[in-house]
Structure formats: structure tokens, C-alpha cells
Design an enzyme around this catalytic site. Structure first.
Site, PDB file in Angstrom:
ATOM      1  N   HIS A   1       7.645  36.928  19.173  1.00  0.00           N
ATOM      2  CA  HIS A   1       7.151  35.911  18.968  1.00  0.00           C
ATOM      3  C   HIS A   1       6.058  35.173  19.787  1.00  0.00           C
ATOM      4  CE1 HIS A   1       7.245  31.456  18.427  1.00  0.00           C
ATOM      5  NE2 HIS A   1       7.367  31.722  17.168  1.00  0.00           N
TER       6      HIS A   1
ATOM      7  N   CYS B   1     -27.005  17.647  13.806  1.00  0.00           N
ATOM      8  CA  CYS B   1     -26.812  17.758  15.540  1.00  0.00           C
ATOM      9  C   CYS B   1     -25.581  17.077  15.799  1.00  0.00           C
ATOM     10  CB  CYS B   1     -27.878  17.284  16.076  1.00  0.00           C
ATOM     11  SG  CYS B   1     -28.415  15.620  15.687  1.00  0.00           S
TER      12      CYS B   1
END
Length: 912
Positions: free
Chosen positions: A475, A867
């Protein structure tokens, strides 16, 4: 009538009765769809049936009430399965046992629940003994079933069973569960049932109450119904919800449930179980990779409770050699069919190989690049397919730190190199402690015996993960690789005492305590005591190859438009880094960042002084340092565009905190630390600072408004830009600045500031006798600017969208407050599907599109960019290019490689 249940596998004659295929993953889940596909390919798949994802959601949405007719469909499918397998569920002579597994449309390893060996009871265990002539195996299967069913379905704490197992091993004098005798296992079954009777609320499970007492259910049909309900319920457990949020998987997909005939890897030394990959998921090497265990069931492999054997050793075991040969043949079939690296689960039952699952395997960024490039070279996929397969966000792994190659250190311990990258942090022993320490501003390494799905919250905040048990498919390894978190597994010399919060290292006198600093390298699988210096990786090798392919695609103008990527950079170092990362230009230079540090005193003098001479001196000093900054930046970017934004933030951001100044004055008044004149000066300063305080500064005196109220500021900045440009032109460079006016919402604002800019440019051009052809544009970050974009565009060469502010003002959210105050709740309550400050909101994107369309309608030669932070978000980039039609996105330097890849993927999407 809607079909809720689909069959897969063959009947006893070998005839295939499969009703699904790989294309049906949103109905059958990834596991069910691929089981059906393997069955269609003629691979050995135990027969079974799949209950659909839609059934799960219908059951959940109805308050855990079964849709009409579904239970009847399940009964029919079970009867068919029994007929095909020649066995009956719960039969006292020859019982059919089944697994009940989850299977979502997208892989969610370990996040939901599974029940194995379903159908065991006091009668069927005798039938299993009769058929196998192996009483120990039968009772071990029964013990496993009671333990798993009680935990997953009835919610009994798993530690109660583990404690009973530990006690039994101690009494029996053995080290592992596999060494327990038949009588031990028989006794454990009885003990486990007693635990159930003592710890299950009878009101919660009235179906299993007899004479007022909870009794472990023996009716196989009741077991099956309760198990399916539990798997449905696990779709909304805490770890699954968190995993979906982290991986942006919708909550309304549901999970399918796969009911499949059991095959057993725990029938002695001719049996085994394992998890394997057709290629190495950590490095991408073309080699079989994985783990297996002899005489075990699948959960033993992924749970990390026993140390596994590498898949390469499977054929070395004589009793398993033939099955190992067949497994490798199937590896080739599956990889060729799916044209990708496959993750496989298998069981060998008394020498016979059975395929239990396949899916496209999770992999590190390093492996993803190598596998995609190798498959292009092997002719399996095209360059375009290779580019589409790489998750842009995953590239972040390659930009994570590594151990500095010049660093000197001693290795404290070694384990398995489960997930690459390096990390430094404080040792913590629980997920809760990890979260708490990170919230206090610390970096941590989560140290566990082995992680389980409930540890996800700690794993997501940790710099690195270390376990003392488990293999490369445990896991911890699988989740860490998926998150890009460095991980070292199977550090067997670590003797972890989580209760005492310490680790003793076998063969050493070192004892680690909570809070001690360690470093780990998940690429090499090593652990170091103390902090090792880290360095960032470079864009070389496979990453450079993949990004060059991406650039070919995004910059291809055969369709009339290229997709460009710029960078947000405010200093030469960031500019140089961005060029190394492949940025084409600077899309945003924030000039206010040039006023920080030692220069803060200069801007403070201009803001606060009432003396005109002092203010002019401050402007002169700022002009000198700004000119020098722009010379360096424009020289670095010679031949490339550089968008320079005039001063944007409120001026109070450059001032001292008035609260701290109040405290200083109060102390001086109490102690007499300042003279009367000094005290008066400090009090006058406080009045001036308070006089600049605004109730809502983000909507106050900032952006273009500063340029109008304080016209000397933009004049100074434009002179600095123009002077730097003129000097560089004179020296033979090719500077290409573009001047951007921020926060415009009224056309006349832009017109007035543009007039000042043009006049200043003309003056400097004449002074240096050079031509200064510098485009002047607008930063569009207010809804009104989008609405009147056609008016503003008459006076602007470009628009650049500041989507941070545009999102704030569209929603009326304060980003600084919303993300900490209520957006997490909105996400949890599904009021918002995603954080709009991370991924562009459709309404905000529609405003961007409106402004682009209006701008182009009056100025076809305009160019448009983004931006804000969204410019580096892969999920947003496709919308900017393909919906809004911008020319470029601009993002922080470390996100440039992600944006280059995402832009190429957006271009490919547009071709469909």
C-alpha cells in the site's frame, strides 16, 4: 429495462459467456471491464458477475435501499455462476466460495473494501475439507473470512482479531500465521465469532440477531448481500473521499462490485499469489516486476504483513515453474492488447494459473516517460499518444529534490526503493501526528510498520514515507508512487515502537525518537540520520525528449495557431531557470517584487514623506535600481518578449505593520525609551500609515489607480524600462519589453496612463537616439474590463488576463480568506466542484473568452495571454487555448515543463 448485473468468464465447457468489455469501465468499473476483456481474450479468469457502478449510486442516493429488481438479478447471476462452476454457494459437500471486490471506473488502490472466501460456514468448511483433503487450508480460509467480513462488513476493529492472532502464535510457539496448526485455526474461528458477538451493535444488524444475541451470519445469501452493501458503502468512506479529492475523481461515479469464484493461493507449496507489472513501474525498465508469496492469499501481498519474493524468482520454484512461464506469456498478451504497462493480480492454485485483475498500472514520472518513449520506439504507440499519456502534474516528481551528489553521509539503513525522490523531515509515527506537525510548519517523514488506507491523510502531507515491512507493491509503495512522494519500504532493521514513539535500528546503537531528523532517498532505497543537502533535478534524458515532442505538437502552426508558454519571473535567476525549463518569454514581471528587501526603505520614503525633496530623492534612487534590474532581466531575455507590469499592489503593503508600531509607541510611553521628539515622530509616522489604511485594499488604491493618483510612479518605472532598453540596444542586444497597465476597468484609465508611457518612451528614444517600439497592453482582471474589452482594445496591443483577481472579483471571494475560511467546506459539501483559485471556473473562463472575442473584433492583430496561477494548472490550460483562444499561458518557473506538456495535450484535444 436497465441491466444491473453482467456476467464474465466461461462455463464448464469452456464457452465464453462474458457480457462486458474494456470499453465499459464507467458501467462495470475498471476491474470488471478488464476482467471481461481478459475473458474475451481467452485468458484463465475465474467466472463471476459484476454489479454496476450505477447500481451503487442508485442504492446510495435512495438512502441505502436496493433498486427494484436488482436482488433478483443477483440471484439469477449467482445461479448461473453456480451452474458454470459446478458448485453451489455454501454447499456442505462441494462449496463455491466467492470474492466480493470493489472496482471504480478509475483505479483507487486500497481505498475501498474487499471480502474474500465468502460462503464459509460450519457446513461448507466440512465440504471444503472433503474436497481438498486439507483441513488446515479449510480452517485457515474460514478464519480469514470471519476476520475480513467482520471488519469490512460489520465494522469490528481489526486490532481485536490481530491481537487474538498474536496471542495464538505466542501460545503455539510459532512466528507466522502460516505455521499455525489446524486446531489453532479452528479455535481462532470460534474466538473470532465471539469477538463479533461482543462488539457488534444488535440494533445496527438485526438480520444477524438470534434470541437477542449477535451471531456471525451463516446464510451465504445474507453474507453476499451484506458484503455487496459494504462495498457500495466503502465508496464514501473517509479515505476514498480524500483519495478522489486528491486525484480529482468525481464523487458521483460510484463503484462496481465484482463477485467472482474464489481460487486459492494458500493450498500449500504448489500454490501462490502475487501482484506484478509488465514493466518496472519505478524506473520504466522493460522487465517483469512485482512480488509473490507461496501458500498465501492476495491480501497478504499488498498488506505487507509478510515479506514477499520478487516475481523474477517465481519460475525458479519447480512446483510453480510452468505457471510462471504461462504468466510471462500472458504479460506479453496483455501489454500488446492494451498497448501499455499493465498491473496484474494472479493466483496459482495447485499449479494452475488464474488471472484475477489487470489494469493500466500506476507508475512514477520517470517510469511513465521511459515506458512511453520505449513504446514509441517499439512501434506500439505514436509520439502523439506518448505525449497524451503523460500526466503533466506527475512531471512535478522529476523536479523534486534529490540528494546532493557532493554530500557526504553514512547510510543508517536500507530498504526497497519504492518511490523515487529525496526527502528530509522529522520522524513521526502516525498520520494524525504528521498532519499536526505539518500544520505547525514542520516537515515530516511518516515512519510506519506498514501503512494502510486510513493513513492517507498523513501520507499526503509527509515529505517522505518509510515502512519497515511490505514490498514494492505494498500500500505504501503504490500510494507514494501515485502521489510522487519519496518512499522507502521494507526497512527490516527498523524496530518500530509506535506507542513509545521510537525506533531501534538492528545492528546499531542508534535510537530514533519522534522529532529526530532523517533523510531518505526513494530512488536508492536508503535512510540517513540527519539532514542531507538536496538539489533539484535537471531537464535531461527522457524528460527532455518528451518535452521536445510536446513542443513540436504545440508549436505546430499548420492549423493556424501555436500554443505558447511563458514564465512569471521577477529577477534574472528566475528568468535563467525558466529558459532552462523551456519558457519562450516572460509573460509577467511583477515590478513590485523589485521594491522589497533593502529597497523597501526607499519606497517607504516616497510614500510617507511630506518633504518633496525627500520624495524626489526616493524616486531617483528607485529609478537607478529599477533601471539596473531591467538591464539585467532584458539582457537575460534578449530576443524574447518580456511583459513588465507597472506597480500593482496597494502601497500599504510596502509599509511597516501599524499594530507593531503601536506596541513600540506604547512601550516607549511606559518606559521613556524614546525622547519627546522621537516619540512625536513615531506617532506622526503611525498617523500617516493609518491614513493609508483601506477597508478593502484589494479593491482600493492599487493597479492603474496608483498610476493616476501618484503619476510620478509610472513615469519613473517607464523611464527605467525605456532607459534599460535603449542602453541594451546601443550595446547590440535585442531587448523586447512590453509594458502592461494593471487592473484597468475603465477605458479612460488606460488611455491616460498610455499617454504618459508614450511621452516618456519618446523622450528616452530621443535622448539615446534609438527607436523604442514597445507594445503597451492591459492586464484584464476585472469583469467590467471583459465587458468593455472592445473599447479598451482600441488603445492596447495586447491583453493579459490576471485570473487570480478575475476569479476574486467574479465570485466576490477574497482569495486570502476564502481558501482558509469556507472553500474547504464548499468542496466537501459539493457546493463547488473544484477550488476556483486552482482550476479556472467556467464562468471566469467565459469572461476571458468574451474579452478575447471583443478584443479581436476591433484589433485582429492583438495577442492574448494568461498570467495568473491558472496559467500553470494543467486542467485549466486546455480551456484557455481551446475555449478562450489565448496565444500563451505564463506560469512560475517550476511549472513551465508541466505547462509545455499540457499545452501540447490541449493542441491534440483541439484536433479531435
Amino acid at each position: 429495462m436497465e441491466q444491473h448485473v453482467y456476467r464474465f468468464g466461461a462455463d464448464r465447457t469452456g464457452a465464453d459467456v462474458t457480457e462486458g468489455n474494456a470499453s465499459m469501465k464507467f458501467m462495470l468499473g475498471g476491474k470488471g471491464a478488464n476482467l471481461a476483456e481478459m475473458a474475451r481474450l481467452g485468458l484463465p479468469v475465474p467466472g463471476g458477475f459484476t454489479v454496476t457502478c450505477q447500481t451503487c449510486m442508485a442504492y446510495s442516493n435512495a438512502g441505502n435501499v436496493w433498486p427494484e429488481g436488482v436482488l433478483d438479478e443477483i440471484k439469477v447471476a449467482l445461479a448461473d455462476m453456480e451452474e458454470r462452476m459446478g458448485k453451489r454457494l455454501g454447499d456442505a459437500d462441494d462449496p463455491l466460495l466467492v470474492s466480493v471486490r470493489s472496482g471504480a471506473p478509475f483505479s483507487m488502490p486500497g481505498m475501498m473494501d474487499t471480502v474474500l472466501n465468502l460462503g464459509m460456514n460450519d457446513e461448507s468448511v466440512q465440504g471444503l475439507i472433503a474436497q481438498t483433503e486439507n483441513p488446515r487450508f479449510a480452517w485457515d480460509s474460514y478464519r480469514r473470512f470471519v476476520q475480513m467480513f467482520s471488519n469490512v462488513v460489520l465494522g469490528v476493529d481489526s486490532d481485536l482479531f490481530e491481537n487474538a492472532l498474536t496471542e495464538k502464535r505466542l501460545v503455539a510457539g510459532v512466528r507466522s500465521d502460516a505455521e499455525l496448526a489446524e486446531q489453532d485455526l479452528r479455535e481462532l474461528v470460534a474466538e473470532f465469532k465471539q469477538i463479533v458477538s461482543e462488539h457488534v451493535d444488535p440494533e445496527q444488524y438485526p438480520e444477524i440477531v438470534v434470541d437477542g444475541k449477535v451471531v456471525f451470519p451463516s446464510d451465504p445469501m445474507l453474507q453476499l448481500r451484506l458484503a455487496i452493501q459494504a462495498v457500495f458503502g466503502s465508496w464514501m468512506n473517509e479515505r476514498a473521499v480524500l483519495y478522489r479529492a486528491l486525484n480529482k475523481i468525481p464523487d458521483d461515479l460510484g463503484t462496481a462490485v465484482n463477485v467472482q469464484s474464489m481460487v486459492f493461493g494458500n493450498k500449500g507449496d504448489t500454490s501462490a499469489t502475487g501482484v506484478a507489472f509488465t514493466r518496472n513501474p519505478a524506473s520504466g525498465a522493460r522487465e517483469f516486476y512485482g512480488d509473490f508469496l507461496v501458500n498465501a492469499q492476495g491480501e497478504d501481498v499488498v498488506a505487507g504483513i509478510r515479506n514477499t519474493e520478487p516475481i523474477s524468482d517465481l519460475k525458479k520454484i519447480p512446483a510453480l515453474h510452468e505457471a510462471g512461464e504461462e504468466l510471462e506469456r500472458i504479460f506479453g498478451i496483455l501489454e500488446g492488447h492494451f498497448r501499455d504497462m499493465c498491473d496484474i493480480e494472479f493466483t496459482i492454485e495447485q499449479g494452475k494459473l488464474w488471472m484475477l485483475q489487470t489494469r493500466v498500472g500506476k507508475r512514477t514520472a520517470t517510469a511513465a516517460l521511459k515506458i512511453a518513449i520505449d513504446m514509441v520506439e517499439e512501434g506500439l504507440i505514436t509520439k502523439e499518444e506518448a505525449v497524451k499519456r503523460i500526466d503533466p502534474a506527475q512531471l512535478d516528481q522529476l523536479l523534486h529534490p534529490q540528494f546532493d551528489k557532493t554530500a557526504q553521509f553514512d547510510i543508517l539503513a536500507k530498504g526497497l526503493n519504492a518511490s523515487p525522490g529525496a526527502a528530509v523531515g522529522e520522524v513521526v509515527f502516525s498520520s494524525d501526528d504528521a498532519v499536526a506537525r505539518v500544520n505547525e510548519g514542520h516537515k515530516v517523514v511518516l515512519v510506519r510498520w506498514e501503512t494502510n488506507p486510513d493513513d492517507l491523510k498523513g501520507m499526503t502531507v509527509a515529505e517522505g514515507i518509510l515502512t519497515s515491512h511490505g514490498g514494492k507493491t505494498s500500500h505504501a509503495a503504490v500510494i507514494a508512487r501515485g502521489m510522487g512522494t519519496p518512499c522507502v519500504c521494507g526497512v527490516e532493521t527498523f524496530r518500530i515502537d509506535a506507542g513509545a514513539k521510537e525506533v531501534r535500528i538492528e545492528g546499531s546503537d542508534v535510537i530514533l525518537h519522534e522529532g529526530d531528523i532523517i533523510s531518505l532517498d526513494g530512488t536508492q532505497g536508503i535512510v540517513v540520520l540527519g539532514a542531507v543537502p538536496l538539489t533539484s533535478a535537471e531537464i535531461t534524458g527522457d524528460l527532455d525528449t518528451m518535452l521536445s515532442w510536446a513542443d513540436e505538437i504545440r508549436l505546430d502552426e499548420t492549423d493556424g495557431r501555436a500554443y505558447h508558454v511563458r514564465v512569471n519571473a521577477d529577477n534574472p535567476a528566475d528568468a535563467e531557470l525558466a529558459l532552462d525549463f523551456g519558457a519562450e518569454a516572460i509573460g509577467l514581471c511583477r515590478t513590485e517584487h523589485m521594491f522589497l528587501g533593502d529597497r523597501k526603505q526607499i519606497i517607504q520614503s516616497f510614500i510617507l514623506s511630506a518633504d518633496e525633496a525627500v520624495r524626489q530623492k526616493a524616486l531617483d534612487d528607485l529609478l537607478a535600481v529599477q533601471t539596473d534590474d531591467f538591464v539585467k532581466m532584458l539582457r537575460t531575455m534578449t530576443g524574447r518578449d518580456m511583459v513588465i507590469r507597472l506597480l500593482d499592489p496597494p502601497l500599504h503593503e510596502f509599509l511597516d505593520d501599524p499594530r507593531e508600531l503601536e506596541v513600540e509607541i506604547a512601550r516607549a510611553e511606559a518606559t521613556g525609551a524614546l525622547s519627546g521628539k522621537e516619540l512625536e515622530e513615531r506617532q506622526a509616522l503611525l498617523r500617516r500609515i493609518n491614513g493609508m489604511t483601506e477597508s478593502n485594499p484589494m479593491l482600493g488604491l492599487r493597479g492603474v489607480r496608483l498610476s493616476i493618483v501618484y503619476p510620478d510612479l509610472p513615469l519613473m518605472q517607464v523611464r527605467a524600462i525605456a532607459t534599460a532598453t535603449a542602453q541594451l540596444k546601443r550595446d547590440g542586444f535585442d531587448p523586447r519589453p512590453e509594458i502592461m497597465v494593471p487592473l484597468v476597468s475603465i477605458t479612460e484609465e488606460h488611455v491616460r496612463v498610455r499617454a504618459v508611457i508614450e511621452q516618456t518612451l519618446a523622450e528616452i528614444a530621443a535622448e539615446y537616439d534609438v527607436e523604442l517600439d514597445i507594445p503597451i497592453g492591459t492586464m484584464v482582471e476585472l469583469p467590467r474590463a471583459c465587458v468593455v474589452a472592445d473599447q479598451i482594445a482600441q488603445y492596447a496591443e495586447f491583453f493579459c488576463f490576471g485570473t487570480n483577481d478575475l476569479t476574486q472579483t467574479t465570485f466576490g471571494f477574497s482569495r486570502d480568506d476564502a481558501e482558509s475560511k469556507f472553500i474547504p467546506l464548499y468542496l466537501h459539501e459539493k457546493i463547488l466542484p473544484v477550488n476556483p483559485f486552482e482550476t479556472i471556473d467556467p464562468a471566469v473562463l467565459e469572461l476571458v473568452k468574451m474579452a478575447v472575442d471583443k478584443g479581436r473584433s476591433v484589433n485582429p492583430d492583438m495577442h492574448f495571454g494568461v498570467c495568473g496561477e491558472h496559467g500553470g494548472d494543467p486542467a485549466s490550460i486546455s480551456g484557455f487555448f481551446n475555449v478562450a483562444g489565448v496565444n500563451y499561458v505564463s506560469c512560475s518557473p517550476y511549472r513551465v515543463p508541466l505547462a509545455r506538456l499540457a499545452a501540447a495535450q490541449a493542441k491534440l484535444d483541439a484536433r479531435k
